[in-house]
Scaffold this active site. Structure first.
Site, PDB file in Angstrom:
ATOM      1  N   LYS A 183       3.572   0.833   9.787  1.00 48.54           N
ATOM      2  CA  LYS A 183       3.823   2.043   9.005  1.00 48.54           C
ATOM      3  C   LYS A 183       3.194   3.266   9.662  1.00 48.54           C
ATOM      4  O   LYS A 183       3.718   4.367   9.561  1.00 48.54           O
ATOM      5  CB  LYS A 183       3.287   1.862   7.583  1.00 48.54           C
ATOM      6  CG  LYS A 183       4.234   1.043   6.719  1.00 48.54           C
ATOM      7  CD  LYS A 183       3.815   1.057   5.271  1.00 48.54           C
ATOM      8  CE  LYS A 183       2.616   0.176   5.066  1.00 48.54           C
ATOM      9  NZ  LYS A 183       2.286   0.009   3.634  1.00 48.54           N
ATOM     10  N   ARG A 209       4.628 -12.803   9.793  1.00 49.25           N
ATOM     11  CA  ARG A 209       5.321 -11.565   9.468  1.00 49.25           C
ATOM     12  C   ARG A 209       6.597 -11.450  10.293  1.00 49.25           C
ATOM     13  O   ARG A 209       6.712 -12.011  11.384  1.00 49.25           O
ATOM     14  CB  ARG A 209       4.414 -10.364   9.664  1.00 49.25           C
ATOM     15  CG  ARG A 209       3.972 -10.081  11.081  1.00 49.25           C
ATOM     16  CD  ARG A 209       3.321  -8.696  11.199  1.00 49.25           C
ATOM     17  NE  ARG A 209       2.308  -8.442  10.179  1.00 49.25           N
ATOM     18  CZ  ARG A 209       2.274  -7.324   9.431  1.00 49.25           C
ATOM     19  NH1 ARG A 209       3.164  -6.375   9.598  1.00 49.25           N
ATOM     20  NH2 ARG A 209       1.340  -7.143   8.544  1.00 49.25           N
ATOM     21  N   GLU A 261       0.869  -1.164   0.000  1.00 53.95           N
ATOM     22  CA  GLU A 261       0.000   0.000   0.000  1.00 53.95           C
ATOM     23  C   GLU A 261       0.917   1.229   0.000  1.00 53.95           C
ATOM     24  O   GLU A 261       1.784   1.341   0.866  1.00 53.95           O
ATOM     25  CB  GLU A 261      -0.893   0.000   1.244  1.00 53.95           C
ATOM     26  CG  GLU A 261      -1.837   1.175   1.234  1.00 53.95           C
ATOM     27  CD  GLU A 261      -2.802   1.191   2.414  1.00 53.95           C
ATOM     28  OE1 GLU A 261      -2.841   0.222   3.190  1.00 53.95           O
ATOM     29  OE2 GLU A 261      -3.508   2.202   2.543  1.00 53.95           O
TER      30      GLU A 261
END
Ligand code: ATP
Ligand code: MG
Length: 573
Positions: free
Chosen positions: A283, A273, A47
């Protein structure tokens, strides 16, 4: 970490039969079974709302590595369905970082926004099939109607809205006839489903914002769960690899694929992850560090971003190697930050020239050395690499040593310089400290020493032993530079564990030394070089702030090797 450590993946080995992680095993099985005609096609779907970090590197190396290993293709797809937070700056930085990581998407650069029209048509398809409806509940009501893990949800009053009406309302939503929050489009699945994600999830919501690519064309934007799988299907992705938190979304991913006339049927596979000690990876939080100026931008060398690590001196190889060593696992775990440091330290140990740099200088006058004389001292570039040869470093009457290498009053075991004691200057001579001079503040500002001309090359003329070996730099020829020393950005290994991560910031994560004295050979280094300053660690030029004649140098990693024990067990670099 333990269960991951053993799953080393070597793409270059050509031998696919061993050491396959669970994803590669699945891909291999699918290919062998002739699924998708044996095609393998992966993607990386960032993204564009922030810079890439080391966790993304894990996903990039995995996805592009699988494509390469199985003769497949690899797409870059920007998941740009959330226009508020997205920006072209992020698109550009993501591409730059991926190129630097060596991930090759061969021009296959896509955007979820490219599919907005198709996604809209498929939404109409779902409505016509009686599998979606326009709902007028507001956000709070939708949540309330959804029920809980223990209780089933209740149907929206609009659940049985006729298709014609929903189609018309959807067109109005798209057209901008309604306000944000007035309506949503929802899939009609099962309000009593044990998986909450399946309780009539949202497909579209009204958002009257400018998109960085489609401008003001759209007043509605698709939700991630709807856009993602259909984008995969449109691109012919075979294995849609994502992180573990999307495991609960998988039934929904499959529901859309099964209920739409998509050209391909991708399969979603989840893996754990990457989490790293002393590091945050969200983020949103990284952005907060940037906007609140706790760091100097996304590429601050203390950031876990690819651009930060690059500026700190990490190489592509070191990051890829780190990703290989941690492997992929199905279970969440946290990797020790020291492993990342090991990945660059072990590489630079083999490749880096050993320069002499005095970070906190103390002047030394060698009183019996001829005034005006300068001699060339031969220095070995890298003891780990005999092909790296030697270079010369000037030696003269006035030199600098490290302030910490002298003590006026020192314990017996202090083997560096103290009054009346002798040490070796690396590659040069033995010197003995005769005198020291203090300033008004009582600080030692200069040493007066004598050298033994017979000890040239730093070897003992008569077998007498000196324990200490110091690095040094000739004063007249030294290059003055700014050196930036970095420490972990957070004080605690799990910075988010208790309270606010900002309270965990390490106030000493950056130390700037403006008067470092470096051997003149430093003038030859280029932006891509990394080197060792003996006894201090590995360094590189700061690509952003360094100017010819005004060098700014970053310490990539110290020599301190708390990882040494583990390193012994790891495969050779
Ligand atoms: P955040 O949760 O901070 O917004 P994200 O995961 O949503 O991050 P994306 O840009 O959506 O960020 O991520 C792109 C891809 O990178 C996704 O496929 C995601 O699964 C993967 N990814 C993100 N973080 C990690 C991580 N820490 N380890 C491995 N893969 C990751
Ligand atoms: Mg995401």
């Amino acid at each position: 970490m333990t269960e991951e450590k053993n799953s080393l993946n070597n793409d270059e080995s050509g031998d696919n039969s061993e050491n396959l992680d669970f994803i590669r095993t699945q891909v291999q099985e699918d290919q062998t079974a002739g699924l998708n005609d044996g095609r393998v096609h992966t993607r990386f779907p960032p993204e564009p709302n922030g810079y890439l970090h080391i966790g993304h590197a894990k996903s990039i190396v995995l996805n592009s590595g699988i494509a390469a290993q199985f003769g497949g293709k690899f797409n870059l797809r920007f998941d740009d369905t959330n226009p508020e937070k997205e920006d072209i700056e992020y698109v550009d930085s993501i591409k730059e970082d991926m190129r630097w990581l060596g991930a090759d998407w061969e021009e296959r650069e896509f955007y979820a926004s490219d599919y907005f029209e198709q996604l809209y048509e498929w939404a109409q398809h779902l409505i016509r099939e009686g599998k979606a409806y326009v709902c007028s509940l507001n956000e709070a009501d939708i949540r309330e109607y959804r029920g809980t893990v223990k209780e089933p949800g209740r149907p929206s009053p609009d659940r049985d809205r006729p298709s014609e009406e929903s189609l018309e309302l959807l067109a109005g939503m798209r057209n901008g006839d309604f306000d944000e929050g007035d309506y949503t489009l929802r899939a009609k699945i099962d309000m009593a489903h044990s998986n909450m994600k399946m309780r009539d999830p949202l497909i579209y919501r009204i958002r009257k914002v400018i998109h960085h690519r489609t401008g003001d064309t759209w007043n509605i934007y698709p939700l991630y769960d709807y856009a993602h799988g259909q984008s995969d299907a449109l691109e012919g992705i075979t294995h849609s690899i994502c992180t573990l938190e999307f495991e609960v979304n998988r039934p929904l991913y499959e529901w859309f694929i099964d209920n739409l006339p998509v050209p391909y049927k991708p399969r979603q596979i989840e893996f754990a992850r990457l989490k790293l000690t002393y590091t945050i990876m969200s983020k949103r939080k990284l952005l907060q560090l940037v906007t609140q100026k706790h760091v100097n931008g996304w590429d601050d060398p203390r950031m876990p971003t690819i651009s930060g690590l690059r500026r700190l001196g990490y190489t592509t190889e070191s990051i890829r190697r780190f990703c290989d060593v941690i492997g992929v696992a199905k279970r969440d775990s946290t990797v020790d930050l020291d492993l990342l440091k090991w990945s660059i330290r072990s590489e630079l140990n083999m490749t880096a020239t050993r320069y002499m740099g005095v970070l906190r200088p103390l002047k030394v006058v060698i009183t019996n050395y001829p005034e005006g004389q300068v001699e060339d001292i031969e220095c070995i570039n890298n003891p780990e690499d005999e092909n790296d040869g030697t270079r010369t470093v000037p030696f003269s009457r006035e030199i600098y040593i490290e302030q910490s290498d002298f003590r006026e009053e020192a314990p017996r075991k202090f083997f560096r310089l103290k009054p009346g004691k002798e040490v070796r200057l690396k590659h040069a001579y033995y010197i003995t400290c005769d005198e020291f001079i203090k300033n008004d503040a009582g600080e030692v500002v200069e040493l007066r020493c004598t050298y033994d001309p017979e000890s040239r090359g730093g070897s003992s003329p008569d077998g007498r032993k000196v324990k200490g070996t110091l690095h040094w730099v000739s004063a007249a020829e030294a290059v003055t530079a700014e050196v930036r020393l970095y420490d972990n950005l957070f004080r605690e290994p799990f910075p988010e564990a208790e309270g606010h991560f900002l309270e965990n910031l390490n106030p000493n994560s950056l130390e700037v030394l403006t008067d470092a004295k470096i051997e003149p050979n430093i003038k030859d280094v280029t932006a891509n070089d990394r080197w060792q300053f003996m006894r201090h660690g590995y360094f590189c030029l700061d690509a952003r702030d360094s100017q010819p004649g005004a060098l700014v140098i970053n310490r990539t990693v110290t020599l301190k090797d708390s990882w040494a024990k583990l390193e012994a067990k790891l495969p050779k670099a």
